[in-house]
Design an enzyme around this catalytic site. Structure first.
Site, short mmCIF file in Angstrom:
data_model
loop_
_atom_site.label_atom_id
_atom_site.label_comp_id
_atom_site.label_asym_id
_atom_site.label_seq_id
_atom_site.Cartn_x
_atom_site.Cartn_y
_atom_site.Cartn_z
N ALA A 128 0.86 -1.20 0.00
CA ALA A 128 0.00 0.00 0.00
C ALA A 128 0.88 1.23 0.00
O ALA A 128 1.85 1.31 0.74
CB ALA A 128 -0.89 0.00 1.24
N GLY A 154 -1.49 6.15 1.79
CA GLY A 154 -1.63 6.77 3.09
C GLY A 154 -2.81 6.26 3.89
O GLY A 154 -3.54 5.36 3.44
N PHE A 191 -6.70 13.14 -1.12
CA PHE A 191 -6.91 11.87 -1.78
C PHE A 191 -8.27 11.89 -2.43
O PHE A 191 -9.12 12.72 -2.08
CB PHE A 191 -6.84 10.72 -0.76
CG PHE A 191 -5.73 9.74 -1.03
CD1 PHE A 191 -5.98 8.38 -1.05
CD2 PHE A 191 -4.44 10.18 -1.24
CE1 PHE A 191 -4.95 7.47 -1.28
CE2 PHE A 191 -3.41 9.28 -1.47
CZ PHE A 191 -3.68 7.92 -1.49
N GLN A 211 -13.31 -3.19 -6.55
CA GLN A 211 -12.77 -1.88 -6.93
C GLN A 211 -11.63 -2.02 -7.92
O GLN A 211 -10.72 -2.82 -7.73
CB GLN A 211 -12.25 -1.13 -5.71
CG GLN A 211 -11.75 0.27 -6.05
CD GLN A 211 -11.41 1.06 -4.80
OE1 GLN A 211 -10.40 0.83 -4.17
NE2 GLN A 211 -12.27 1.99 -4.43
N HIS A 270 -8.63 0.12 -9.55
CA HIS A 270 -7.85 1.35 -9.33
C HIS A 270 -7.57 1.97 -10.68
O HIS A 270 -7.10 1.27 -11.59
CB HIS A 270 -6.54 1.02 -8.61
CG HIS A 270 -5.85 2.21 -8.06
ND1 HIS A 270 -5.26 3.16 -8.85
CD2 HIS A 270 -5.67 2.63 -6.78
CE1 HIS A 270 -4.75 4.10 -8.08
NE2 HIS A 270 -4.98 3.80 -6.82
N LEU A 312 0.54 -0.97 -9.17
CA LEU A 312 -0.18 0.21 -8.72
C LEU A 312 0.65 1.48 -8.81
O LEU A 312 1.78 1.52 -8.33
CB LEU A 312 -0.60 -0.01 -7.26
CG LEU A 312 -1.24 1.19 -6.55
CD1 LEU A 312 -2.61 1.48 -7.14
CD2 LEU A 312 -1.36 0.92 -5.06
N GLU A 316 -2.72 6.65 -5.85
CA GLU A 316 -3.58 7.83 -5.94
C GLU A 316 -2.83 9.07 -5.47
O GLU A 316 -3.13 10.18 -5.85
CB GLU A 316 -4.76 7.57 -5.02
CG GLU A 316 -5.91 8.47 -5.25
CD GLU A 316 -7.18 7.83 -4.75
OE1 GLU A 316 -7.33 6.61 -4.93
OE2 GLU A 316 -8.00 8.54 -4.18
N ARG A 364 -12.49 6.58 -6.91
CA ARG A 364 -11.84 5.66 -7.84
C ARG A 364 -12.74 5.08 -8.90
O ARG A 364 -12.33 4.91 -10.05
CB ARG A 364 -11.20 4.51 -7.06
CG ARG A 364 -9.99 4.97 -6.32
CD ARG A 364 -9.49 3.93 -5.39
NE ARG A 364 -8.33 4.45 -4.67
CZ ARG A 364 -7.64 3.77 -3.79
NH1 ARG A 364 -7.98 2.52 -3.52
NH2 ARG A 364 -6.62 4.32 -3.19
N HIS A 381 -8.19 -3.87 -7.84
CA HIS A 381 -7.35 -3.36 -6.76
C HIS A 381 -7.80 -3.77 -5.38
O HIS A 381 -7.00 -4.10 -4.52
CB HIS A 381 -7.30 -1.83 -6.86
CG HIS A 381 -6.46 -1.20 -5.80
ND1 HIS A 381 -5.13 -1.49 -5.65
CD2 HIS A 381 -6.76 -0.29 -4.84
CE1 HIS A 381 -4.63 -0.78 -4.64
NE2 HIS A 381 -5.61 -0.05 -4.12
N ARG A 433 -14.66 2.05 -2.13
CA ARG A 433 -13.79 2.46 -1.02
C ARG A 433 -13.01 3.71 -1.37
O ARG A 433 -12.53 3.88 -2.50
CB ARG A 433 -12.80 1.34 -0.72
CG ARG A 433 -11.79 1.72 0.35
CD ARG A 433 -10.91 0.56 0.70
NE ARG A 433 -9.89 0.25 -0.29
CZ ARG A 433 -8.76 0.94 -0.48
NH1 ARG A 433 -8.51 2.01 0.25
NH2 ARG A 433 -7.90 0.56 -1.40
N SER A 470 -8.39 1.99 3.60
CA SER A 470 -8.10 0.56 3.75
C SER A 470 -7.04 0.29 4.80
O SER A 470 -7.18 -0.61 5.63
CB SER A 470 -7.66 -0.02 2.41
OG SER A 470 -7.20 -1.34 2.59
#
Lengths: 293, 324, 560
Positions: C45, C48, C113, C226, C228, C238, C241, C272, C340, C375, C380
């Site tokens: 991840a 943040g 975000f 979800q 991403h 990834l 974001e 997202r 994601h 989300r 998360s």
């Protein structure tokens, strides 16, 4: 070419044969060595452990000496090469430069960062060039298998030393081939000789150097050759301890870089100080066809 | 248009200690684009050719640290090593497990000693009940304090440094670069109250066995630069405790030798490092070397300009162990 | 046979946090993980962790953003609890030693975000997951517990509606083992590898979720997957974001900043699902770039300047340079949406309890529901810690008063008999082949834009794969570190979860959050303001529904 000659402490004392051989080779190849009696020791990595900024300052002073005469610096020791290059790199940090200048400027020393530090191996392979060396070979070292041993500080950290390929250097092997010898490749050629901890835990240092020598031997090397007199001490003078660590005889002669160059260019063993080695080199010399007197 | 592929020959170390008498190298050839990671190739071998080839892997994006192995004799992450440059340099791709760790099967090694060294440096904040953390609030930490960690927070514990380290290979008592870089991380953490204690304890426990050969720094995929952090620890340790270990005595002794003469006095340094008793143990070796190289006991002349050196020391050698 | 009071399966942030709570409550705790804990996917991840600690922010604003982000499917009581826990959770992690990025005044830095009305995402450069994971592991290392590392979960032992332990395969010794336990916490993370293009690690195969499902636990909201928006084109790796939070912008092949048409106010920082759909639409309608890996758009960071990119987005630079051959300082990054996160998972309440006594779940493996249909970034990492703690506390409390587990010597034999036949087959299906076909099926038929026909076809194909899986064969006869066996176990688990996802998607005839039906493009609160529950039966999942909990926010149209 003219270049400031930075022999380092060992070449001036117990490693005298390295200085002898260097001068012989440079005379023969037209490298004009300019000497400076006010060069100090580079710190050998030990002063760097004790005080990083002090070490940079001592070496900035060394570099300033050469800079005043508009000369680059020739080193004959991987560790000196590493330490002087390190000083050039660290001085790019403004905080370090400020502290170093604070100590040097009151002495009238103002190092401006223009000096390039080149090890003899680099000067030979780049400035002189392999074709020119090949043209001067009088006694091709045919029959002699040599395992090069570079010495850590010549190569790493690779993103700071920025010469040859830190990962897989080949300059020394290329040079050996031009001299007529057969270069022997083995993993340990870019690893450590153990010298820095010789005085901390000699058994471990011996295990490390023993590993390298044994590996070179198992890959067929008749001799090793190194551009670092500290590695030379570890591999040659302390080879008896390495034998104890690996529990077998090694009988591996170790040449300094300019000695193996000098031999191919026609120097006698006396001119190269070969009798000073702790491990006799005679068996290796005997491998060269025709034999060396 | 799909990118052109080339035939890439692999030689992969295979060994199942419970079933094989000895290790062997198995050959596979795949048609791959040059920027294919070695990990992708190994997983294709597993999926299409040989599902018995065993390795560790997970994130494939150089953050989990699972896929470290030797590729053409260099310890690194397989997910970040691309076949093209390896093929160009070596003509083939030799894949072997990491060094200094016992092989469990094929490319999977036993990392128990690696994890043990890590936990032995006590990698957690040590707090002082007399100075508790602020209640219900984060501690305050300036960006400058965060900068002091340098790149050590980027470590993913991949063990490439441990695999590359000659001191780990030679001496089971050496904690290895990762554990020492972790110690540095805690020794500069303003929230930790045991900096001095950490530096005191690591000295007899392997700090001075580091060869400063920088093989770890070159191997590290995250630019943690462990050898440079170990150097920092050495300087910090001397500042805290002075020269009490053989290693610190040697470093400080060397430093003093240069101060006096500008060049090394080998005899004096040896005496300083070993002490009188230790020196006796070195006598035999000393005589042996002296016979061929008498200069080793000579007292060198001070260099020209040695007074400049003295002044530089005055300005910069201000630690508690500095001798006048 | 081994015995522990609480067994936590999964050693990422949620599992470790659960273990910490249980150990602190005085229980004998074991952690079972298929990886060394530091290798868990939590470490990947980047962006943040959210907490409304800023002076001009409020917990209510965080709650509202999360409720809206969930497209009103999130349970508002759970969300209120969650957002109130955020501040203390971040403080706890900082006190555990996490090295966060700081503002000039020494406080925790926060950045904007997607879907958040305020910059509340606290971060550690662009490796926040790694920073938290290390700090938590190092803190946990000061406590006493047993770690079973590189063990593959095969079964949960459930008898008469309560948990009695687990069975797992010890990779190092090559043996099946039974661990008797009073309470089990499932924290095995996501199952993104069900899809072909995913940001997930290879290890993300939903083993704990599948085992819980097999043992009678209800799965909740599985259809909400979800995507991403910014996965690297070729690999799905990834690109956080946070890159958009720092000012990165998206452009199509005409150089147009197309988000202006989809989210006029917040542009790239819309939530997202909005951004993912925008990118897919641009490509479908011919305004994207094309190449050997499919259509894509550009994420541009060049305008931010070398210094900012290299200091704030260091890992991103590495990802682009190492995995895409792109230098983001000077070139645009080719991106396309990748699977994601799974909003769905083992259904739990706020305390991590499932419908099976003694069975708990937390983290991405669970569905409370906080995230509802979609989300928000930064929620998360927070979820793992908040509900990891809750599940650990609840599991410990249960274990303290529960009767000893009932385990029979024949459990191990009978539970592992099917798996052991995989080894003895001389002929059969290759698990890799089944897995690849499953991944293609999900990408093609159960992706971002869904419709009835596609979903039916997807279901048919998944069921065909399940049938073939009944004949799966493990070729590798060596027991030690047998990844062929792991592959087969994982594929079996994923096929079960894939079926639950497709069924839920097929049944839900509306579009909400990440679930978009081209044949039912509108959100239908009247018929579909409810959670999907899936229960395993011999003929596949049976679906039922549960109401969404409201406290203060009336569902509204969701516009950014």
């Amino acid at each position: 070419m003219r270049i400031a000659y930075y022999p380092g402490c060992v070449a001036q004392e117990s490693g005298k044969e390295l200085d002898l051989a260097t001068r012989w080779v440079c005379r023969t190849l037209g490298i004009d060595l300019v000497e400076f009696p006010n060069f100090s020791c580079c710190g050998s990595g030990f002063v760097d452990e004790a005080n990083e900024v002090l070490n940079v300052a001592i070496n900035a002073r060394n570099l300033a000496i050469a800079e005043r005469s508009s000369l680059d610096v020739l080193t004959i020791c991987s560790t000196c090469q590493g330490m002087l290059t390190l000083a050039n790199r660290r001085l790019k940090d403004p905080t370090v430069k400020a502290r170093v200048d604070g100590a040097l400027k009151p002495l009238g020393i103002d190092y401006r960062g223009t000096v390039t530090v080149k090890h003899l191996l680099r000067v030979l392979t780049e400035d002189i060039g392999l074709p020119a060396i090949r043209a001067k070979v009088r006694r091709p070292l045919n029959g002699l298998k040599v395992g090069a041993f570079y010495g850590c500080h010549l190569l790493r950290p690779a993103d700071e030393m920025l010469w040859d390929s830190g990962e897989e250097p080949h300059s020394f092997e290329d040079l050996l081939a031009v001299l007529g010898a057969t270069p022997v490749y083995y993993r340990g050629r870019v690893m450590c000789c153990g010298f820095p901890i010789q005085f901390v835990k000699s058994e471990t240092a011996a295990a490390i150097s023993g590993r390298q020598i044994l590996e070179a031997k198992s890959h067929g090397a008749h001799a090793m050759a190194t551009p670092c007199p500290l590695c030379h001490i570890s591999l040659d003078a302390y080879q008896n301890q390495a034998e104890k660590a690996v529990r077998q005889p090694l009988d591996m002669p170790v040449f300094h870089l300019p000695q193996v160059v000098g031999l191919a260019l026609g120097a006698t063993p006396e001119e190269l100080g070969l009798a000073r080695h702790l491990v006799p080199v005679d068996d290796a010399l005997a491998k060269i066809r025709p034999a060396v007197a | 248009m799909p990118e052109p592929t080339v035939a890439v020959p692999f030689e992969v170390y295979r060994y199942d200690p419970g079933r094989d008498a000895k290790p062997r190298y198995q050959r596979y050839t795949l048609d791959l684009t040059p920027h294919t990671p070695v990990l992708t190739a190994l997983l294709r071998i597993r999926a299409e050719v040989d599902p018995t080839l065993t390795l560790r892997y997970s994130c494939r994006s150089a953050i989990c640290g699972s896929c470290s192995m030797q590729i053409n004799s260099k310890s690194r992450l397989a997910c970040e090593t691309h076949v093209g440059p390896e093929l160009e340099r070596h003509g083939r791709i030799v894949v072997e497990p990491m060094r200094n760790q016992a092989v469990l099967r094929d490319l999977v090694v036993d990392q128990t000693p690696f994890w043990r060294h890590y936990s032995e440096v006590e990698p957690y904040l040590k707090l002082d009940p007399a100075h508790p953390m602020p209640e219900g609030k984060p501690t305050s930490m300036t960006p400058a304090q965060v900068d002091r960690f340098l790149e050590t927070p980027r470590c993913i514990a991949c063990a490439a440094c441990y695999s590359a380290c000659p001191a780990v290979e030679a001496d089971a008592g050496f904690p290895g670069p990762m554990a020492l870089a972790k110690l540095y991380r805690f020794a500069v953490d303003p929230r930790d109250t045991a900096h001095q204690d950490r530096l005191l304890r690591i000295q007899p426990n392997g700090l001075w066995l580091c060869l400063r050969c920088h093989l770890c720094t070159d191997a590290c995929p995250k630019n943690v630069r462990p050898s440079e952090r170990i150097r920092d620890l050495k300087e910090m340790a001397i500042a805290v405790q002075g020269a009490t270990e053989q290693g610190s005595r040697h470093a400080v002794g060397f430093k003093e030798s240069i101060r006096r003469a500008g060049v090394l006095n080998e005899m004096q340094l040896t005496r300083r490092t070993y002490g009188l008793f230790g020196l006796l143990g070195q006598l035999r070796q000393g005589f042996r070397i002296m016979r061929k190289k008498p200069e080793v006991i000579r007292r060198p002349h001070p260099i020209e300009g040695v007074e400049e050196v003295e002044k530089i020391y005055e300005a910069l050698d201000t630690g508690p162990e500095a001798r006048r | 046979m081994l015995h522990h009071e609480v067994v936590v399966v999964g050693a990422g942030l949620a599992g470790q946090r659960a273990a910490l709570s249980a150990v602190q409550a005085g229980r004998d705790v074991a952690i079972v993980s298929k990886l060394h804990p530091l290798r868990s996917h939590s470490g990947a991840a980047q962006g943040g962790i959210n907490a409304a600690v800023g002076a001009n922010d409020s917990v209510d604003a965080h709650i509202y953003d999360t409720v809206k982000g969930s497209d009103y499917l999130g349970d508002q009581d759970a969300i209120e609890f969650f957002c109130n826990e955020a501040g203390p959770t971040v403080v706890e992690m900082e006190h555990f030693g996490t090295i966060f990025t700081r503002a000039a005044d020494g406080s925790l830095a926060q950045r904007p975000f997607g879907g958040a009305g305020f910059p509340r995402t606290i971060y550690a450069a662009d490796r926040t997951g790694l920073a938290l994971l290390q700090a938590l592991w190092e803190r946990l290392g000061t406590e006493r517990f047993t770690l079973y590392q590189e063990w593959d979960l095969t079964n949960l032992l459930v008898r008469e509606g309560r948990v009695h332990g687990i069975i797992a395969f010890d990779r190092k010794r090559g043996e099946f083992e039974e661990i008797a336990a009073k309470a089990v916490v499932i924290a095995t993370g996501p199952a993104g590898r069900i899809y072909g293009r995913t940001t997930n690690a290879h290890s993300c195969t939903g083993d704990g979720v599948a085992a819980a499902y097999d043992a009678g636990a209800l799965l909740k909201d599985m259809e909400f997957v979800q995507f991403h928006p910014t996965g690297l084109l070729e690999t799905g790796i990834l690109i956080t974001e946070g890159a958009r939070g720092e000012g990165g912008i998206l452009k199509n092949a005409s150089g147009e900043r197309f988000m202006a048409r989809y989210a006029p106010t917040v542009l790239e920082l819309a939530s997202r699902d909005v951004v993912s759909r925008a990118i897919v639409t641009e490509v479908l309608e011919g305004r994207g770039f094309t190449g050997p890996y499919g259509g894509y758009v550009h994420l541009e960071l060049m305008h931010l300047g070398k210094e900012k990119v290299e200091s704030r987005l260091q890992e991103i630079c590495d990802y682009c340079r190492h995995f895409a051959g792109i230098d983001p300082v000077t070139e645009p990054i080719p991106v396309y949406p990748a699977q994601h996160y799974m909003m769905g998972g083992v259904g739990t309440n706020i305390r991590g309890e499932t419908n099976v006594a003694g069975l708990y779940a937390a983290g991405e493996a669970a569905c409370v529901s906080i995230h509802g249909a979609n989300r928000l970034g930064g929620n998360s990492l927070l979820e793992t810690l908040v509900f990891g703690k809750q599940a650990g506390l609840a599991a410990a409390a249960y274990a303290k008063r529960a009767a000893a587990p009932e385990v029979h010597p024949s459990d191990l034999e009978s539970a592992t008999a099917p798996v052991r036949t995989w080894w003895s087959r001389t002929d059969g299906e290759d698990p890799s082949t089944l897995r690849t076909e499953m991944q293609h099926t999900m990408e093609r038929y159960v992706g971002i834009y869904r419709n009835e026909q596609d979903l039916l076809e997807g279901l048919r194909r998944i069921r065909a794969l399940q049938e073939r899986f009944s004949r799966v064969r493990v070729v590798d006869q060596s027991r030690v570190f047998n990844l062929n066996l792991t592959d087969a176990l994982e594929t079996g688990h994923m096929l079960e979860l894939a079926e639950a996802i497709v069924m839920g998607a097929y049944a839900r005839t509306e579009s909400r959050g990440a679930h978009t039906r081209t044949d039912y493009p509108k959100r239908d609160d009247a018929r579909w303001m409810k959670h999907t529950l899936a229960q395993k039966t011999a003929t596949g999942p049976t679906l039922s529904y549960a109401p969404v909990a409201y406290t203060r926010w009336e569902p509204k149209e969701r516009v950014y």
